[in-house]
Design an enzyme around this catalytic site. Structure first.
Site, short mmCIF file in Angstrom:
data_model
loop_
_atom_site.label_atom_id
_atom_site.label_comp_id
_atom_site.label_asym_id
_atom_site.label_seq_id
_atom_site.Cartn_x
_atom_site.Cartn_y
_atom_site.Cartn_z
N GLU A 81 3.94 -5.96 7.30
CA GLU A 81 3.21 -4.90 8.01
C GLU A 81 3.67 -4.72 9.45
O GLU A 81 3.64 -3.61 9.99
CB GLU A 81 1.70 -5.18 7.96
N GLY A 89 0.28 -5.34 0.67
CA GLY A 89 -0.89 -5.34 -0.20
C GLY A 89 -0.62 -5.97 -1.56
O GLY A 89 -1.53 -6.51 -2.19
N GLU A 96 -1.03 -9.62 -1.00
CA GLU A 96 -2.46 -9.87 -0.80
C GLU A 96 -3.22 -9.79 -2.12
O GLU A 96 -4.11 -10.60 -2.40
CB GLU A 96 -3.03 -8.86 0.20
N ALA A 124 0.84 -1.19 0.00
CA ALA A 124 0.00 0.00 0.00
C ALA A 124 0.88 1.25 0.00
O ALA A 124 2.04 1.21 0.39
CB ALA A 124 -0.91 0.00 1.22
#
Length: 257
Positions: free
Chosen positions: A131, A108, A111, A65
């Site tokens: 993270e 992300g 993911e 992200a």
């Protein structure tokens, strides 16, 4: 539509979406997600597109992200705008999506790759959920999809330490379907997508739906679900054509009906 953060092209029956923020290692900013969602909507609505490929650059599929956008968000803001839920558009696609991953697929990015139906990785690919190193946890299925794929022990280690998994380990763990040379990644992903696109679209979609259900249902219910879909294929012209072609020893001509 004009895109700023992605590239989109239609190659025969395959829609190819390339994440295109090279200066930020394809960090997933709001603009990129908005454009990605729009491109997926185009692919889903186009009856001539039967399969999709989602890819990035040789250096990075997506490094995660966009931290600059995310850092100042408050709990209320995140909750009220349902932050990150838009990423799940990938998981809701009914047509197959192949992730072609080279370089970093972190946070992300990892993911997002796992939301696709399967991953073909280059030998330079690296996967991870780091993270914990920035004071948060995976927020788009990292603790859930990764655990289902590689098991509790490996998922726990990766999420608790931020350790990256290389392509060889990812293949051994079942995270990726296969590994190819970096120079061959796009060609192999397209070759696979064209193969899928050559089959009956309703049948391909049913297979995707049935395998997806395997993660949500007990085995006994999953088998029943599969059986009902199997019966339903006998209402399709493509089933009649496929079996007739087999018996007549000729290539089938599927029409998606």
């Amino acid at each position: 539509m004009t895109y700023e953060f992605i590239l989109f092209e239609k190659i025969q029956k395959v829609g190819v979406i390339t994440l295109n923020r090279p200066q930020a290692l394809n960090a997933l900013c709001e603009g990129l997600i908005r454009e990605l969602t729009a491109a997926l909507d185009v692919c889903e609505a186009d009856p001539d597109i039967h399969c999709m490929v989602l890819t990035g650059s040789e250096k990075a599929f997506a490094a995660g992200a966009d931290i600059k956008e995310m850092q100042s968000k408050t709990y209320r803001e995140s909750y009220m705008e349902d932050f990150i839920s838009k990423w799940e558009r990938i998981d809701r696609c009914r047509k197959p999506i192949i992730a072609a991953v080279s370089g970093f697929a972190l946070g992300g990015g990892c993911e997002m790759a796992m939301m696709c139906d399967f991953i073909i990785a280059s030998d330079t690919a690296k996967f991870g959920q780091p993270e914990v190193t920035i004071g948060t946890i995976p927020g788009s299925g990292g603790t859930q999809r990764l655990t289902r794929v590689v098991g509790k022990s490996k998922a726990m280690e990766m999420c608790l330490t931020g350790r990256m998994m290389d392509a060889e380990e990812a293949e051994q763990a079942g995270l990726v379907s296969r590994v190819v040379a970096v120079a061959e990644l796009r060609e192999e992903a397209l070759k696979t997508a064209h193969k899928i696109a050559s089959f009956s679209l309703p049948i391909v979609m049913m297979i995707k739906e049935s395998i997806g259900a395997a993660f949500e249902m007990p085995l006994s219910e999953g088998v029943k679900f599969e059986r009902r879909l199997f019966y339903s294929t006998f209402a399709l012209d493509d089933q009649k054509e496929g079996m007739a072609a087999f018996l007549e020893k000729r290539p089938p001509v599927f029409k998606g009906k």
